[in-house]
Design a protein around this motif. Sequence first.
Motif, PDB file in Angstrom:
ATOM      1  N   VAL A  33       0.911  -0.903  -0.420  1.00 27.20           N
ATOM      2  CA  VAL A  33       0.320   0.498  -0.133  1.00 27.20           C
ATOM      3  C   VAL A  33       0.741   0.712  -0.164  1.00 27.20           C
ATOM      4  O   VAL A  33       1.570   1.730   1.204  1.00 27.20           O
ATOM      5  CB  VAL A  33      -0.952  -0.182   1.308  1.00 27.20           C
ATOM      6  CG1 VAL A  33      -1.960   1.268   1.180  1.00 27.20           C
ATOM      7  CG2 VAL A  33      -2.212  -0.955   0.730  1.00 27.20           C
TER       8      VAL A  33
ATOM      9  N   ILE B 278      -6.801   1.124   6.644  1.00 21.94           N
ATOM     10  CA  ILE B 278      -5.896  -0.225   5.293  1.00 21.94           C
ATOM     11  C   ILE B 278      -5.977  -1.526   6.257  1.00 21.94           C
ATOM     12  O   ILE B 278      -5.735  -2.021   6.008  1.00 21.94           O
ATOM     13  CB  ILE B 278      -5.146   0.371   4.935  1.00 21.94           C
ATOM     14  CG1 ILE B 278      -5.010  -0.262   3.138  1.00 21.94           C
ATOM     15  CG2 ILE B 278      -3.389   0.591   5.283  1.00 21.94           C
ATOM     16  CD1 ILE B 278      -5.849  -0.404   2.762  1.00 21.94           C
TER      17      ILE B 278
ATOM     18  N   VAL C  85      -1.132  -6.010   5.448  1.00 21.63           N
ATOM     19  CA  VAL C  85      -0.450  -4.417   4.844  1.00 21.63           C
ATOM     20  C   VAL C  85       0.818  -4.279   5.277  1.00 21.63           C
ATOM     21  O   VAL C  85       1.718  -4.499   6.538  1.00 21.63           O
ATOM     22  CB  VAL C  85      -1.559  -3.615   5.467  1.00 21.63           C
ATOM     23  CG1 VAL C  85      -1.658  -2.417   4.904  1.00 21.63           C
ATOM     24  CG2 VAL C  85      -3.163  -4.191   4.288  1.00 21.63           C
TER      25      VAL C  85
END
Length: 256
Positions: A40, A66, A77
């Motif tokens: 990300v 997120i 992530v």
Amino acid sequence: MKKKLMAVIMSVIMTGSMLAGCGSAAGGAAEGGAKETLTVGTNAAFPPFEYVGDDGKPDGFDMALIKAVGDKIGMEVQIQDMEFDSLVSSIGGKIDVAIAGMTVTEERQKTVDFSDSYYEAVQAVIVPKGSSVASADDLKNLKIGVQLGTTGEFIADEIEGVEVSAYNKAVDAVNDLINGRVDCVIVDKNPAEVFGAQFSDKVDVLSGTDFDFEPEFYAIALPKGNTELADKINGALKELKEDGTYDKLVKQYIEE
Ligand code: GLN
């Protein structure tokens, strides 16, 4: 004939390995239980959505959101801090998706898709304390500081007679405002308020209807055409809104 057969075999092998989840961002949990990585991109210079925390790692509302999305879709992530202006073009390359207080715009939609919006925002104007600037008309012919590649920059570029200076970080624009190199800074309202509090003896933050700024909608930028990943992320966002996680994060990071 032989060539064609080889092509068919190759495509069967490739489809097979994609189904096994090897390296495909949309694949979900890989075989054997090891979580697949969702890389990300962000620009950790946009508080309260993203900033570098005390431990030196990106923190903030978007980071928490997120990570919660990652938990819902079973992906690990991994955050990559980079320049805001490079995020859109890095999707599908260096990064899988981007979350960075990024406004959905038609221009960006030519390159990337966006998730459902997770936050409504608006621009604000930061001025030196005691400034007479109070409305859209007063912005004409000013020296305006903005963050490079942002909607604040696009808006400033449209104002009559202005000289626009674009900085990699919004806070650098604020510093130049304090030093008298620009007359005002146009940046999203929430970070503007954080900077306003940080330099409360030197600047004022103006927002509201006087400047005719349109509402903006933040969303996660996604690789174009990857509807499988988009569906998963939108599903996770919906669940996070329903189960109260979203509201909890708003309180924790934005309204605190
Ligand atoms: N919302 C603005 C944009 O998308 C600014 C985002 C940012 O600077 N991180 O352009």
